[in-house]
Enzyme design. Structure first.
Site, PDB file in Angstrom:
ATOM      1  N   GLU A  41      16.205  32.020   5.598  1.00  0.00           N
ATOM      2  CA  GLU A  41      16.594  33.325   5.058  1.00  0.00           C
ATOM      3  C   GLU A  41      17.826  33.903   5.756  1.00  0.00           C
ATOM      4  O   GLU A  41      18.589  34.657   5.182  1.00  0.00           O
ATOM      5  CB  GLU A  41      15.432  34.312   5.175  1.00  0.00           C
ATOM      6  CG  GLU A  41      14.259  34.023   4.272  1.00  0.00           C
ATOM      7  CD  GLU A  41      13.255  33.079   4.906  1.00  0.00           C
ATOM      8  OE1 GLU A  41      12.179  32.901   4.348  1.00  0.00           O
ATOM      9  OE2 GLU A  41      13.584  32.508   5.971  1.00  0.00           O
ATOM     10  N   GLU A  50       8.572  23.759  10.416  1.00  0.00           N
ATOM     11  CA  GLU A  50       7.585  24.598   9.739  1.00  0.00           C
ATOM     12  C   GLU A  50       6.995  23.879   8.528  1.00  0.00           C
ATOM     13  O   GLU A  50       5.780  23.933   8.273  1.00  0.00           O
ATOM     14  CB  GLU A  50       8.214  25.926   9.327  1.00  0.00           C
ATOM     15  CG  GLU A  50       8.609  26.797  10.511  1.00  0.00           C
ATOM     16  CD  GLU A  50       9.441  28.007  10.096  1.00  0.00           C
ATOM     17  OE1 GLU A  50       9.679  28.172   8.894  1.00  0.00           O
ATOM     18  OE2 GLU A  50       9.858  28.769  10.978  1.00  0.00           O
ATOM     19  N   ASP A  69      57.756  29.480   9.205  1.00  0.00           N
ATOM     20  CA  ASP A  69      59.168  29.820   9.082  1.00  0.00           C
ATOM     21  C   ASP A  69      59.763  29.903  10.484  1.00  0.00           C
ATOM     22  O   ASP A  69      59.067  29.725  11.482  1.00  0.00           O
ATOM     23  CB  ASP A  69      59.367  31.117   8.292  1.00  0.00           C
ATOM     24  CG  ASP A  69      58.636  32.293   8.915  1.00  0.00           C
ATOM     25  OD1 ASP A  69      57.900  32.093   9.895  1.00  0.00           O
ATOM     26  OD2 ASP A  69      58.792  33.422   8.416  1.00  0.00           O
ATOM     27  N   VAL A  72       8.713  29.430   1.532  1.00  0.00           N
ATOM     28  CA  VAL A  72       9.158  30.391   2.541  1.00  0.00           C
ATOM     29  C   VAL A  72       9.600  29.664   3.811  1.00  0.00           C
ATOM     30  O   VAL A  72      10.592  30.028   4.450  1.00  0.00           O
ATOM     31  CB  VAL A  72       8.032  31.406   2.847  1.00  0.00           C
ATOM     32  CG1 VAL A  72       8.428  32.308   4.007  1.00  0.00           C
ATOM     33  CG2 VAL A  72       7.724  32.237   1.624  1.00  0.00           C
ATOM     34  N   ALA A  73       8.860  28.597   4.182  1.00  0.00           N
ATOM     35  CA  ALA A  73       9.182  27.865   5.402  1.00  0.00           C
ATOM     36  C   ALA A  73      10.494  27.104   5.276  1.00  0.00           C
ATOM     37  O   ALA A  73      11.261  26.985   6.228  1.00  0.00           O
ATOM     38  CB  ALA A  73       8.044  26.901   5.733  1.00  0.00           C
TER      39      ALA A  73
END
Length: 889
Positions: A279, A686, A321, A274-275
């Site tokens: 996310e 973390e 162009d 998770v760390a």
């Protein structure tokens, strides 16, 4: 009439009444609607499911399953909530972007006039069917393929299909049925524009059974690859997943070898997973791109694919162009050549030639020998041939009495312009029963019908030497990129004389130029400073293209004519020895190039490692727009096919808008690098905190829900604020970033590790003091570590400065969204302490006053030391980058 009626006979249509409503309904059922099948949008289900196809989602899903297996339901549901929040945010942004393009197409739906049951009716263009009698006039877009059976001075701009900028004169009888498009003057094609005259035609093809529809299907068959940003973010996500798996495996294996509980090790491994996973990566990236899309919308740039904005930011070659992008797409008089003077415009009102008899006669011819409609008050609503519109504009600007001339010299007859005679002549009523003849056309043709010329002393015989001199003047003007018209007149003693367009008096030459857009020169200067190579690729004449290129400073007078390469020269040039190839790479203007050659040019530059942007408007540009890394379509004069093939649509057709998109793309990429560096450094901190605290300070580690809560704060709100920053004012003073370079470069990884180590050391030090100096319980020390990490990560956002930028001049500090994000996150952290349900869920216990110092001290240390560290490392990176070449070869 038999030849003219052939298409009507074949379709069973009456030229006087057209189809009946019953016949039209039956044929509409048989042939289908008159709509070119646009590439169908993805269903909402596919867009939603794509949000779950991510390595980050897989890892988080695995962590949620482990949590459920160990009956930690709160953690499992929290992880699932993060997954679904991320998916639905991404879905909403993608779906809205897709809907905006669909809305644009609907806004562009046109109407058409048809003859049904003897009455003219205006219908939605998609309701036309085979056999309908289609009525067209100047200013309209042809709604279907059709074959003409009646016309008056009809001219159609078919540049959207053929690339030819000048209008095509339509005529009968029919040509060869299998001839090229440019050799079918009796036919009308869907998507082309009527610029002069009127006509009636029977519809022969609708929808996909048109020339336009055939090309649409070819374009839709081409494949589109992922943009560099999409590939970079996917690569970064895989890197983080491998780091996560590796750390988790090492941690579990090491713990098992030390005899630790498998349950506690797996729990810690879930925390590590998770760390480690940011996310908010995909959410923030999508929102940053969406915000850039909104900014560009305010600059008249419609973005069809979010990631395309960043890709344009890494673009280092732009093929543009000429007509309408570098120029204003409207003819203006550049030069008037009289026998006694040569006038360049804009003209000084005090110029003596303005009041001369020769100039006034020339203006009279320009007004009378003219079928256009123009009013200075409504210049944008002008109708007719661009050259004729420019002649009327010239007369109005000179103060000539245009309405008076038209009223007093009513038209008696006309010899329309055609490709055989190459001139137009009109016969007008003059005073005392006389007639006045006005003629304009190609110089050599008008000269053939002239016997004298008008000079300052009146009409004089036109000698052979003078004819040759006028032809040289015309050739010189053409070589400078100007389109020329010769003007002449004649006064007849009576109105009913035959052969009235002969024995003319020569007046002079008028030369026209499509003027450059005023904003193009500064935009091209910005491209040069930014290390972007701009190349012109046009189907126009080399001299015209070179003149425009020099006017906008794309080429200089010192470059010589070798700066231009024509389509005819390209094949031989690329197969010749090295010297010829070197000339190719030095070329700035490619003239008379075909659609296939535009594809070859894009491919050649892509093979050299360049990121290529291509502008276009016509159907013939669509394959090149699809092939380019970024296709840029013109919204005002472009076709639906070009818009479908492109990644960006310019609503104002301005090259300056492309440069604005490049700048925004660079800003977005800089912002993405900032928030990715922020996310990775925070998540690494973390990981280090969880790992080190579990080994060095047993019982004081962070819990999965605490890590997840911190990730929801720092991975979304501060990162999002960094992602929508306005960027530095000097972003266009640097070379494009390497398209193959990852979002996180080696120097960024080193910096992220340094920041993470700094935060970890500060937090573990204060946590040690909390446990063993101030005697806090393991639960209280856990809360101090939780809030200390949150505070440190929030203040760490100010370390995301530009290269060598001090804190006081940091554009992050001036970003109002950063302050809003910090305020929101601080409020949510306080809520976890003061809201009973939350502090119980987060396992937070009451803290003594000294805890505030233990929380704030590491956050301040991270900010101060991080500024010093970032300044030193970024100065080193800046010196390294400055030594590199500005433009890739």
């Amino acid at each position: 009439m038999a030849e003219l009626a052939a298409p009507l006979v074949a379709s069973g249509t009456s030229p006087a009444t057209g189809l009946t409503e019953a016949e039209a309904r039956a044929r509409l059922q048989q042939y289908g609607p008159n709509a070119v099948d646009a590439q169908p949008p993805e269903s909402w289900v596919r867009v939603l499911l794509r949000q779950f196809r991510s390595v980050i989602v897989v890892v988080l899903g695995g962590a949620a399953l482990f949590s459920f297996f160990f009956q930690d339901y709160a953690e499992g549901y929290a992880i699932l909530a993060v997954i679904f929040i991320n998916a639905f945010l991404g879905f909403g942004l993608e779906w809205n972007a897709q809907a905006s393009m669909t809305a644009l197409r609907r806004m562009g739906q046109a109407t058409a006039r048809v003859l049904r049951e003897g009455q003219v009716r205006a219908l939605p263009a998609d309701q036309l069917t085979v056999g309908d009698v289609l009525l067209v006039e100047a200013g309209e877009v042809v709604a279907a393929d059709a074959e003409l059976f009646e016309m008056q001075q009809l001219q159609v701009n078919e540049s959207a299909l053929t690339g030819e900028s000048m209008p095509v004169e339509k005529r009968l009888p029919a040509g060869e049925p299998n001839a090229a498009l440019a050799e079918q003057p009796h036919r009308l094609f869907k998507g082309t524009a009527v610029v002069n005259g009127t006509g009636r035609a029977v519809v022969t093809g609708v929808g996909s059974n048109t020339q336009l529809g055939a090309i649409v299907h070819l374009v839709q068959g081409a494949e589109r690859t992922a943009t560099p940003l999409e590939a970079k973010l996917n690569h970064l996500a895989r890197q983080l997943v491998f780091i996560t798996i590796g750390l988790a495996v090492l941690f579990v294996v090491g713990g098992l070898l030390q005899g630790k509980s498998a349950y506690s090790l797996l729990k810690t491994a879930i925390v590590l997973a998770v760390a480690a996973i940011p996310e908010g990566l995909s959410i923030v990236a999508t929102l940053a791109l969406a915000y850039g899309m909104l900014r560009l919308a305010r600059r008249s740039v419609l973005v069809k694919r979010l990631a395309a904005v960043e890709t344009l930011g890494s673009t280092d070659v732009i093929f543009t162009d000429k007509t309408g992008t570098l120029t204003q797409n409207q003819m203006a008089v550049d030069t008037v050549r009289l026998s006694e003077a040569s006038l360049r415009f804009p003209l000084d009102a005090a110029h003596p030639a303005v009041t001369s008899e020769s100039y006034q006669l020339l203006l009279r011819v320009a007004v009378l020998c003219n079928n256009a409609s123009y009013s200075p008050a409504e210049a944008e609503a002008a109708l007719g041939d661009p050259l004729e519109v420019a002649l009327l504009a010239l007369a109005h600007q000179a103060g000539f009495d245009v309405p008076g001339a038209l009223e007093t010299a009513s038209r008696l007859a006309e010899l329309p312009f055609n490709s055989d005679t190459r001139l137009m002549a009109t016969l007008h009523r003059h005073h005392h029963g006389q007639a006045w003849v006005a003629v304009k056309g190609a110089a050599e043709e008008v000269l053939r019908h002239c016997t004298q010329q008008h000079t300052a002393t009146g009409a004089q015989p036109l000698a052979v030497a003078e004819r040759a001199e006028w032809l040289l003047h015309a050739e010189h003007l053409a070589q400078t990129g100007l389109r020329t018209l010769a003007l002449a007149y004649r006064i007849l003693p009576a109105e009913d004389q035959p052969d009235w367009a002969h024995e003319l008096t020569w007046l002079g030459l008028v030369a026209f130029l499509d003027p450059p857009r005023p904003e193009v020169i500064p935009a091209l200067d910005a491209c040069r400073r930014a290390g972007i190579l701009v190349l012109m690729a046009t189907g126009d004449h080399p001299a015209t293209a070179l003149t425009v290129a020099r006017q906008v400073h794309l080429a200089t007078d010192g470059d010589g004519d070798n700066v231009v390469v024509t389509g005819a020269e390209l094949p031989d040039l690329l197969t010749q020895p090295h010297g010829a190839a070197a000339r190719f790479w030095q070329t700035r203007v490619f003239a008379r190039v075909s659609p296939a050659q535009k594809l070859d040019l894009i491919r050649l530059y892509q093979e050299q490692g360049h990121i290529v942007a291509m502008t276009g408007d016509g159907v013939n540009d669509a394959p090149a727009l699809k092939k380019a890394d970024i296709g840029v379509a013109m919204g005002q004069r472009g076709t639906q096919v070009a818009s479908e093939a492109a990644a960006l649509v310019l609503r104002d057709d301005s090259f300056a808008s492309i440069v604005a998109a490049v700048e925004q793309g660079r800003i977005i990429f800089t912002n993405i690098r900032r928030f990715v560096l922020y996310l990775v450094s925070c998540n690494l901190s973390e990981i280090l905190v969880v790992t080190a605290s579990s080994m060095l300070l047993p019982g004081a580690g962070l819990l999965p829900l605490q890590i997840l809560f911190l990730n929801l704060l720092t991975d979304v709100f501060p990162a999002l604020a960094l992602g929508v920053g306005k960027g530095s004012a000097t972003v266009m003073n640097h070379r494009p970033h390497e398209p193959q370079a990852p979002v996180m470069r080696p120097g960024d990884w080193r910096l992220a590790v340094a920041y993470a180590s700094l935060m970890t050391a500060a937090l573990l030090g204060t946590n040690y003091l909390a446990r063993y100096r101030f005697g806090l319980s393991p639960e209280a020390a856990n809360a101090v570590l939780f809030y200390g990490l949150g505070a440190a990560q929030l203040l760490h956002v100010f370390n995301m400065a530009g290269i060598g930028t001090p804190l006081r001049a940091n554009d992050v500090l001036r970003n109002q969204f950063v302050w809003l994000a910090l305020g929101l996150c601080a409020g949510l952290l306080l809520l976890t302490y003061y809201q009973p349900a939350l502090h119980e869920l987060m396992s937070i216990v009451p803290l003594p006053p000294v805890a505030l110092l233990l929380i704030v001290a590491p956050a301040v240390a991270v900010l101060v030391l991080g500024q010093l560290l970032g300044h030193a490392l970024r100065r080193w990176q800046h010196r390294t980058a400055a030594a590199a070449p500005v433009v890739r070869s």
